[in-house]
Write a protein that holds these residues in place. Structure first.
Motif, PDB file in Angstrom:
ATOM      1  N   ALA A 135       0.859  -1.187   0.000  1.00 24.81           N
ATOM      2  CA  ALA A 135       0.000   0.000   0.000  1.00 24.81           C
ATOM      3  C   ALA A 135       0.892   1.233   0.000  1.00 24.81           C
ATOM      4  O   ALA A 135       2.059   1.167   0.412  1.00 24.81           O
ATOM      5  N   TYR A 136       0.341   2.342  -0.457  1.00 26.15           N
ATOM      6  CA  TYR A 136       1.109   3.583  -0.561  1.00 26.15           C
ATOM      7  C   TYR A 136       0.168   4.778  -0.476  1.00 26.15           C
ATOM      8  O   TYR A 136      -1.021   4.684  -0.788  1.00 26.15           O
ATOM      9  N   VAL A 137       0.717   5.898  -0.053  1.00 25.39           N
ATOM     10  CA  VAL A 137      -0.049   7.140  -0.020  1.00 25.39           C
ATOM     11  C   VAL A 137       0.047   7.777  -1.401  1.00 25.39           C
ATOM     12  O   VAL A 137       1.122   7.895  -1.981  1.00 25.39           O
ATOM     13  N   CYS A 138      -1.111   8.155  -1.918  1.00 29.58           N
ATOM     14  CA  CYS A 138      -1.223   8.655  -3.292  1.00 29.58           C
ATOM     15  C   CYS A 138      -1.830  10.058  -3.295  1.00 29.58           C
ATOM     16  O   CYS A 138      -2.752  10.340  -2.537  1.00 29.58           O
ATOM     17  N   HIS A 139      -1.320  10.910  -4.163  1.00 26.42           N
ATOM     18  CA  HIS A 139      -1.814  12.282  -4.287  1.00 26.42           C
ATOM     19  C   HIS A 139      -2.709  12.488  -5.509  1.00 26.42           C
ATOM     20  O   HIS A 139      -3.072  13.629  -5.804  1.00 26.42           O
ATOM     21  N   GLN A 140      -3.049  11.418  -6.218  1.00 26.55           N
ATOM     22  CA  GLN A 140      -3.961  11.581  -7.353  1.00 26.55           C
ATOM     23  C   GLN A 140      -5.341  11.959  -6.844  1.00 26.55           C
ATOM     24  O   GLN A 140      -5.800  11.456  -5.818  1.00 26.55           O
ATOM     25  N   ARG A 141      -6.001  12.826  -7.591  1.00 27.10           N
ATOM     26  CA  ARG A 141      -7.367  13.230  -7.244  1.00 27.10           C
ATOM     27  C   ARG A 141      -8.357  12.155  -7.691  1.00 27.10           C
ATOM     28  O   ARG A 141      -8.063  11.368  -8.595  1.00 27.10           O
ATOM     29  N   LYS A 175      -3.171  16.415   8.785  1.00 21.83           N
ATOM     30  CA  LYS A 175      -2.250  17.351   8.141  1.00 21.83           C
ATOM     31  C   LYS A 175      -2.566  17.607   6.666  1.00 21.83           C
ATOM     32  O   LYS A 175      -1.860  18.377   6.027  1.00 21.83           O
ATOM     33  N   PHE A 176      -3.595  16.968   6.134  1.00 18.93           N
ATOM     34  CA  PHE A 176      -3.951  17.143   4.726  1.00 18.93           C
ATOM     35  C   PHE A 176      -5.420  17.507   4.590  1.00 18.93           C
ATOM     36  O   PHE A 176      -6.224  17.220   5.476  1.00 18.93           O
ATOM     37  N   GLU A 177      -5.750  18.105   3.471  1.00 24.06           N
ATOM     38  CA  GLU A 177      -7.145  18.442   3.174  1.00 24.06           C
ATOM     39  C   GLU A 177      -7.882  17.208   2.663  1.00 24.06           C
ATOM     40  O   GLU A 177      -7.266  16.272   2.146  1.00 24.06           O
ATOM     41  N   GLU A 178      -9.196  17.225   2.773  1.00 25.23           N
ATOM     42  CA  GLU A 178     -10.008  16.165   2.181  1.00 25.23           C
ATOM     43  C   GLU A 178      -9.709  16.077   0.693  1.00 25.23           C
ATOM     44  O   GLU A 178      -9.622  17.099   0.015  1.00 25.23           O
ATOM     45  N   GLY A 179      -9.526  14.879   0.194  1.00 25.17           N
ATOM     46  CA  GLY A 179      -9.281  14.673  -1.220  1.00 25.17           C
ATOM     47  C   GLY A 179      -7.846  14.897  -1.669  1.00 25.17           C
ATOM     48  O   GLY A 179      -7.500  14.614  -2.808  1.00 25.17           O
ATOM     49  N   GLU A 180      -6.995  15.395  -0.779  1.00 21.52           N
ATOM     50  CA  GLU A 180      -5.612  15.692  -1.153  1.00 21.52           C
ATOM     51  C   GLU A 180      -4.773  14.416  -1.274  1.00 21.52           C
ATOM     52  O   GLU A 180      -3.912  14.314  -2.146  1.00 21.52           O
ATOM     53  N   VAL A 181      -4.995  13.463  -0.370  1.00 26.82           N
ATOM     54  CA  VAL A 181      -4.253  12.201  -0.387  1.00 26.82           C
ATOM     55  C   VAL A 181      -5.177  11.053  -0.002  1.00 26.82           C
ATOM     56  O   VAL A 181      -6.178  11.248   0.692  1.00 26.82           O
ATOM     57  N   THR A 182      -4.820   9.869  -0.451  1.00 27.15           N
ATOM     58  CA  THR A 182      -5.509   8.639  -0.060  1.00 27.15           C
ATOM     59  C   THR A 182      -4.452   7.576   0.188  1.00 27.15           C
ATOM     60  O   THR A 182      -3.303   7.722  -0.211  1.00 27.15           O
ATOM     61  N   LEU A 183      -4.863   6.519   0.844  1.00 27.49           N
ATOM     62  CA  LEU A 183      -4.029   5.329   0.924  1.00 27.49           C
ATOM     63  C   LEU A 183      -4.607   4.340  -0.078  1.00 27.49           C
ATOM     64  O   LEU A 183      -5.807   4.070  -0.060  1.00 27.49           O
ATOM     65  N   ARG A 184      -3.748   3.844  -0.960  1.00 33.28           N
ATOM     66  CA  ARG A 184      -4.199   2.888  -1.971  1.00 33.28           C
ATOM     67  C   ARG A 184      -3.467   1.564  -1.807  1.00 33.28           C
ATOM     68  O   ARG A 184      -2.302   1.533  -1.425  1.00 33.28           O
ATOM     69  N   MET A 185      -4.182   0.484  -2.105  1.00 32.34           N
ATOM     70  CA  MET A 185      -3.612  -0.862  -2.058  1.00 32.34           C
ATOM     71  C   MET A 185      -3.014  -1.198  -3.414  1.00 32.34           C
ATOM     72  O   MET A 185      -3.633  -0.916  -4.440  1.00 32.34           O
ATOM     73  N   ALA A 238      -7.948   2.520  -0.048  1.00 32.96           N
ATOM     74  CA  ALA A 238      -8.211   1.851   1.225  1.00 32.96           C
ATOM     75  C   ALA A 238      -8.647   2.852   2.298  1.00 32.96           C
ATOM     76  O   ALA A 238      -9.506   2.550   3.126  1.00 32.96           O
ATOM     77  N   TYR A 239      -8.065   4.050   2.286  1.00 34.88           N
ATOM     78  CA  TYR A 239      -8.397   5.088   3.269  1.00 34.88           C
ATOM     79  C   TYR A 239      -8.491   6.430   2.587  1.00 34.88           C
ATOM     80  O   TYR A 239      -7.725   6.737   1.682  1.00 34.88           O
ATOM     81  N   ARG A 240      -9.420   7.246   3.084  1.00 34.47           N
ATOM     82  CA  ARG A 240      -9.530   8.627   2.617  1.00 34.47           C
ATOM     83  C   ARG A 240      -9.785   9.526   3.822  1.00 34.47           C
ATOM     84  O   ARG A 240     -10.162   9.058   4.893  1.00 34.47           O
ATOM     85  N   ILE A 241      -9.586  10.810   3.613  1.00 36.37           N
ATOM     86  CA  ILE A 241      -9.757  11.799   4.677  1.00 36.37           C
ATOM     87  C   ILE A 241     -11.164  12.368   4.611  1.00 36.37           C
ATOM     88  O   ILE A 241     -11.659  12.713   3.538  1.00 36.37           O
ATOM     89  N   LYS A 242     -11.782  12.473   5.763  1.00 38.53           N
ATOM     90  CA  LYS A 242     -13.121  13.070   5.852  1.00 38.53           C
ATOM     91  C   LYS A 242     -13.211  13.778   7.200  1.00 38.53           C
ATOM     92  O   LYS A 242     -13.173  13.146   8.245  1.00 38.53           O
ATOM     93  N   TYR A 243     -13.306  15.107   7.164  1.00 39.70           N
ATOM     94  CA  TYR A 243     -13.389  15.883   8.404  1.00 39.70           C
ATOM     95  C   TYR A 243     -14.840  16.057   8.806  1.00 39.70           C
ATOM     96  O   TYR A 243     -15.426  17.118   8.687  1.00 39.70           O
ATOM     97  N   MET A 244     -15.392  14.968   9.270  1.00 40.64           N
ATOM     98  CA  MET A 244     -16.772  14.964   9.741  1.00 40.64           C
ATOM     99  C   MET A 244     -16.845  13.964  10.886  1.00 40.64           C
ATOM    100  O   MET A 244     -16.367  12.836  10.741  1.00 40.64           O
TER     101      MET A 244
END
Length: 137
Positions: free
Chosen positions: A29-35, A68-78, A91-97
């Motif tokens: 898995a890796y952290v990805c910056h693709q939208r 430390k990141f905005e929603e949609g800025e980074v994800t964790l992908r398998m 696999a994971y995304r950011i959601k400030y809710m």
């Protein structure tokens, strides 16, 4: 009908997070910056971050957890190739809710693609029925 038990993926957030860290450590898995727009649809381009060093992904994933990141800025992908030319599901995304069960303890949330089989395994479920909206995955 009365179910044997009602459970929620959020019951296992700590374990799911630990397994995500282990996937990164193993290079799966890796952290990805693709939208989102860049990775949707049939045969999306491979992520330029797919071969990011493990230590860097571990630090970035921790940064995701710490907000430390905005929603949609980074994800964790398998790292895997799925049927029909689809690459590396999120696999994971950011959601400030705040979550209805865990409150504001988490700002990263696991996706259905990541949690479904893992939660079934935790609960010793051998057969799972899914609706057609998940057929593409």
């Amino acid at each position: 009908y009365k179910p044997h038990a009602v459970t929620h993926a959020s019951d296992y957030f700590d374990q799911l997070y630990a397994w995500a860290v282990e996937l990164i450590r193993r290079g799966h898995a890796y952290v990805c910056h693709q939208r989102v727009e860049e990775i949707k649809g049939h045969n999306p381009p491979p992520s330029p971050w797919r071969d990011r060093p493990v230590e860097e992904s571990l630090l970035l994933f921790e940064g995701m957890k710490k907000g430390k990141f905005e929603e949609g800025e980074v994800t964790l992908r398998m790292k895997l190739v799925m049927e029909d030319g689809k690459l590396d599901p999120v696999a994971y995304r950011i959601k400030y809710m705040p979550h209805h069960r865990t409150g504001d303890r988490w700002c990263i949330y696991p996706t259905y693609d990541y949690t479904h089989c893992l939660c079934d395994s935790i609960e010793h479920i051998t057969h799972s029925l899914c609706t057609k909206e998940f057929q593409a995955r």
